[in-house]
Scaffold this motif. Structure first.
Motif, PDB file in Angstrom:
ATOM      1  N   VAL A  92     -10.056  -3.367   9.443  1.00 43.88           N
ATOM      2  CA  VAL A  92     -10.023  -2.912   8.058  1.00 43.88           C
ATOM      3  C   VAL A  92      -8.557  -2.680   7.709  1.00 43.88           C
ATOM      4  O   VAL A  92      -7.857  -1.949   8.410  1.00 43.88           O
ATOM      5  CB  VAL A  92     -10.831  -1.606   7.856  1.00 43.88           C
ATOM      6  CG1 VAL A  92     -10.705  -1.114   6.410  1.00 43.88           C
ATOM      7  CG2 VAL A  92     -12.292  -1.807   8.235  1.00 43.88           C
ATOM      8  N   LEU A  93      -8.109  -3.321   6.648  1.00 41.99           N
ATOM      9  CA  LEU A  93      -6.724  -3.197   6.197  1.00 41.99           C
ATOM     10  C   LEU A  93      -6.721  -2.552   4.824  1.00 41.99           C
ATOM     11  O   LEU A  93      -7.334  -3.067   3.895  1.00 41.99           O
ATOM     12  CB  LEU A  93      -6.061  -4.579   6.118  1.00 41.99           C
ATOM     13  CG  LEU A  93      -6.063  -5.388   7.404  1.00 41.99           C
ATOM     14  CD1 LEU A  93      -5.604  -6.815   7.124  1.00 41.99           C
ATOM     15  CD2 LEU A  93      -5.196  -4.720   8.453  1.00 41.99           C
ATOM     16  N   GLU A  94      -6.043  -1.427   4.716  1.00 47.48           N
ATOM     17  CA  GLU A  94      -6.006  -0.711   3.443  1.00 47.48           C
ATOM     18  C   GLU A  94      -4.565  -0.564   2.979  1.00 47.48           C
ATOM     19  O   GLU A  94      -3.706  -0.089   3.723  1.00 47.48           O
ATOM     20  CB  GLU A  94      -6.642   0.671   3.599  1.00 47.48           C
ATOM     21  CG  GLU A  94      -6.674   1.436   2.297  1.00 47.48           C
ATOM     22  CD  GLU A  94      -7.315   2.800   2.421  1.00 47.48           C
ATOM     23  OE1 GLU A  94      -7.181   3.589   1.468  1.00 47.48           O
ATOM     24  OE2 GLU A  94      -7.945   3.096   3.449  1.00 47.48           O
ATOM     25  N   ALA A  95      -4.323  -0.983   1.743  1.00 47.86           N
ATOM     26  CA  ALA A  95      -3.003  -0.839   1.113  1.00 47.86           C
ATOM     27  C   ALA A  95      -1.900  -1.466   1.962  1.00 47.86           C
ATOM     28  O   ALA A  95      -0.850  -0.878   2.178  1.00 47.86           O
ATOM     29  CB  ALA A  95      -2.701   0.629   0.804  1.00 47.86           C
ATOM     30  N   VAL A  96      -2.148  -2.670   2.462  1.00 46.63           N
ATOM     31  CA  VAL A  96      -1.176  -3.376   3.300  1.00 46.63           C
ATOM     32  C   VAL A  96      -0.361  -4.320   2.418  1.00 46.63           C
ATOM     33  O   VAL A  96      -0.925  -5.151   1.702  1.00 46.63           O
ATOM     34  CB  VAL A  96      -1.875  -4.153   4.431  1.00 46.63           C
ATOM     35  CG1 VAL A  96      -0.874  -4.968   5.238  1.00 46.63           C
ATOM     36  CG2 VAL A  96      -2.635  -3.183   5.334  1.00 46.63           C
ATOM     37  N   PHE A  97       0.962  -4.192   2.499  1.00 46.45           N
ATOM     38  CA  PHE A  97       1.840  -5.056   1.713  1.00 46.45           C
ATOM     39  C   PHE A  97       1.697  -6.499   2.172  1.00 46.45           C
ATOM     40  O   PHE A  97       1.395  -6.776   3.330  1.00 46.45           O
ATOM     41  CB  PHE A  97       3.292  -4.581   1.800  1.00 46.45           C
ATOM     42  CG  PHE A  97       3.884  -4.551   3.194  1.00 46.45           C
ATOM     43  CD1 PHE A  97       4.530  -5.653   3.718  1.00 46.45           C
ATOM     44  CD2 PHE A  97       3.810  -3.401   3.964  1.00 46.45           C
ATOM     45  CE1 PHE A  97       5.083  -5.627   4.994  1.00 46.45           C
ATOM     46  CE2 PHE A  97       4.372  -3.357   5.239  1.00 46.45           C
ATOM     47  CZ  PHE A  97       5.000  -4.478   5.759  1.00 46.45           C
ATOM     48  N   GLN A 102       8.067  -8.061  -1.317  1.00 46.57           N
ATOM     49  CA  GLN A 102       7.241  -7.529  -2.403  1.00 46.57           C
ATOM     50  C   GLN A 102       7.128  -6.013  -2.314  1.00 46.57           C
ATOM     51  O   GLN A 102       7.177  -5.319  -3.334  1.00 46.57           O
ATOM     52  CB  GLN A 102       5.853  -8.161  -2.372  1.00 46.57           C
ATOM     53  CG  GLN A 102       4.998  -7.802  -3.565  1.00 46.57           C
ATOM     54  CD  GLN A 102       5.547  -8.341  -4.868  1.00 46.57           C
ATOM     55  OE1 GLN A 102       5.726  -9.540  -5.018  1.00 46.57           O
ATOM     56  NE2 GLN A 102       5.830  -7.466  -5.807  1.00 46.57           N
ATOM     57  N   ALA A 103       6.988  -5.479  -1.115  1.00 45.44           N
ATOM     58  CA  ALA A 103       6.887  -4.027  -0.943  1.00 45.44           C
ATOM     59  C   ALA A 103       8.137  -3.323  -1.449  1.00 45.44           C
ATOM     60  O   ALA A 103       8.061  -2.320  -2.161  1.00 45.44           O
ATOM     61  CB  ALA A 103       6.641  -3.684   0.524  1.00 45.44           C
ATOM     62  N   VAL A 104       9.301  -3.857  -1.088  1.00 46.62           N
ATOM     63  CA  VAL A 104      10.564  -3.255  -1.531  1.00 46.62           C
ATOM     64  C   VAL A 104      10.697  -3.373  -3.047  1.00 46.62           C
ATOM     65  O   VAL A 104      11.062  -2.410  -3.727  1.00 46.62           O
ATOM     66  CB  VAL A 104      11.765  -3.900  -0.802  1.00 46.62           C
ATOM     67  CG1 VAL A 104      13.086  -3.447  -1.414  1.00 46.62           C
ATOM     68  CG2 VAL A 104      11.718  -3.551   0.682  1.00 46.62           C
ATOM     69  N   GLN A 105      10.382  -4.536  -3.579  1.00 45.94           N
ATOM     70  CA  GLN A 105      10.485  -4.724  -5.024  1.00 45.94           C
ATOM     71  C   GLN A 105       9.560  -3.760  -5.766  1.00 45.94           C
ATOM     72  O   GLN A 105       9.968  -3.143  -6.754  1.00 45.94           O
ATOM     73  CB  GLN A 105      10.161  -6.163  -5.413  1.00 45.94           C
ATOM     74  CG  GLN A 105      10.321  -6.408  -6.899  1.00 45.94           C
ATOM     75  CD  GLN A 105      10.062  -7.856  -7.269  1.00 45.94           C
ATOM     76  OE1 GLN A 105       9.403  -8.589  -6.550  1.00 45.94           O
ATOM     77  NE2 GLN A 105      10.593  -8.260  -8.412  1.00 45.94           N
ATOM     78  N   ASN A 106       8.336  -3.597  -5.300  1.00 45.23           N
ATOM     79  CA  ASN A 106       7.397  -2.673  -5.953  1.00 45.23           C
ATOM     80  C   ASN A 106       7.982  -1.269  -6.019  1.00 45.23           C
ATOM     81  O   ASN A 106       7.917  -0.593  -7.053  1.00 45.23           O
ATOM     82  CB  ASN A 106       6.073  -2.608  -5.193  1.00 45.23           C
ATOM     83  CG  ASN A 106       5.296  -3.899  -5.235  1.00 45.23           C
ATOM     84  OD1 ASN A 106       5.586  -4.798  -6.020  1.00 45.23           O
ATOM     85  ND2 ASN A 106       4.310  -4.002  -4.365  1.00 45.23           N
ATOM     86  N   ARG A 107       8.550  -0.817  -4.921  1.00 50.60           N
ATOM     87  CA  ARG A 107       9.092   0.542  -4.871  1.00 50.60           C
ATOM     88  C   ARG A 107      10.360   0.684  -5.699  1.00 50.60           C
ATOM     89  O   ARG A 107      10.576   1.704  -6.345  1.00 50.60           O
ATOM     90  CB  ARG A 107       9.318   0.937  -3.412  1.00 50.60           C
ATOM     91  CG  ARG A 107       7.991   1.249  -2.720  1.00 50.60           C
ATOM     92  CD  ARG A 107       8.056   1.040  -1.222  1.00 50.60           C
ATOM     93  NE  ARG A 107       6.790   1.338  -0.576  1.00 50.60           N
ATOM     94  CZ  ARG A 107       5.750   0.509  -0.533  1.00 50.60           C
ATOM     95  NH1 ARG A 107       5.806  -0.680  -1.114  1.00 50.60           N
ATOM     96  NH2 ARG A 107       4.630   0.861   0.081  1.00 50.60           N
ATOM     97  N   MET A 108      11.202  -0.332  -5.697  1.00 50.42           N
ATOM     98  CA  MET A 108      12.449  -0.264  -6.465  1.00 50.42           C
ATOM     99  C   MET A 108      12.177  -0.310  -7.969  1.00 50.42           C
ATOM    100  O   MET A 108      12.779   0.437  -8.737  1.00 50.42           O
ATOM    101  CB  MET A 108      13.401  -1.403  -6.067  1.00 50.42           C
ATOM    102  CG  MET A 108      13.961  -1.292  -4.659  1.00 50.42           C
ATOM    103  SD  MET A 108      14.902   0.230  -4.379  1.00 50.42           S
ATOM    104  CE  MET A 108      13.724   1.243  -3.515  1.00 50.42           C
TER     105      MET A 108
END
Length: 186
Positions: A92-97, A102-108
Motif C-alpha cells: 500500500v503506497l500512500e502520498a508517494v511522490f 515533482q516533489a520539490v516543485q510542489n513544495r517550492m
C-alpha cells in the motif's frame, strides 16, 4: 501537529489498528529520520536498505505467513527505490511522490508561488552531488514497474505535497493487480 510528528502519529494509529485486528506489525524509522541517527535523507534510496533489513527481520519472525507493507510518503518511496522494490506480498503506497523533481516543485510552488518554479531547478541540481544518487534513481514512478505484487495507491484529491495527478500517474505505471483509492477532499 504538523510534518513528521503528524505523520508519525498517523502511522502509529494505523499500527495500533492493525495490531488490534490481529496482525503483527513492525514500524521502523529510516536513517536521519524520525528518532534514528544518520547524516542525511536520500529521498527513499538509501532508506530502501533500512526497509529491506526490516523486511528480512520480519520474514525471519513470521514463518511463511504473508507480509504486507504500508508506505507513507518517504516510506512508500523506500519500498520502491533502491536495487529493487521490497519483496512483500502486497504493498500500500500512500502520498508517494512520482519523481523527486515533482516533489520539490510542489513544495517550492506551495511555499513561494510561481517563484518556486524558478528555484526548483537550482535546488535539484544540488541533489546528485550532495547525496551521490542520480535523480532518475529517485523516481518511484520508474521503479513501480518492477513491483509484481498487488499494490494499492492511496491519495487525497486535495494533497498539496503529492498531487492527485502524480498518484494517478504512479497507478498507471503499476502492474496488475492494482487499485487506486482517491480520497475526496483529503
Amino acid at each position: 501537529m504538523h510534518g513528521i510528528r503528524a505523520d508519525r502519529r498517523q502511522m502509529m494509529d494505523r499500527a495500533r489498528f492493525l495490531r488490534a485486528a490481529g496482525y503483527s506489525v513492525l514500524s521502523i524509522d529510516f536513517q536521519a529520520h524520525g528518532e534514528t541517527q544518520g547524516d542525511s535523507i536520500t529521498f527513499g534510496y538509501l532508506e530502501s536498505f533500512d526497509a529491506r533489513d526490516a523486511m528480512a527481520y520480519l520474514r525471519s519472525r513470521v514463518g511463511g505467513r504473508p507480509v504486507g507493507v504500508i508506505g507513507f510518503s518517504l516510506g512508500g518511496a523506500a519500498a520502491l527505490l533502491g536495487p529493487s522494490p521490497l519483496q512483500a506480498d502486497a504493498v500500500v503506497l500512500e502520498a508517494v511522490f512520482s519523481t523527486l523533481e515533482q516533489a520539490v516543485q510542489n513544495r517550492m510552488v506551495r511555499s513561494f508561488g510561481e517563484f518556486g518554479n524558478i528555484i526548483t531547478p537550482l535546488l535539484l541540481i544540488q541533489v546528485p552531488p550532495r547525496v551521490g544518487i542520480p535523480l532518475d534513481d529517485l523516481a518511484p514512478i520508474l521503479a513501480i514497474t518492477q513491483l509484481h505484487v498487488p499494490v494499492m495507491i492511496v491519495a487525497g484529491t486535495d494533497d498539496v505535497h503529492t498531487l492527485a495527478s502524480e498518484s494517478r500517474a504512479l497507478y498507471a505505471e503499476a502492474n496488475e493487480p492494482k487499485m487506486l483509492w482517491m480520497i475526496e477532499g483529503a
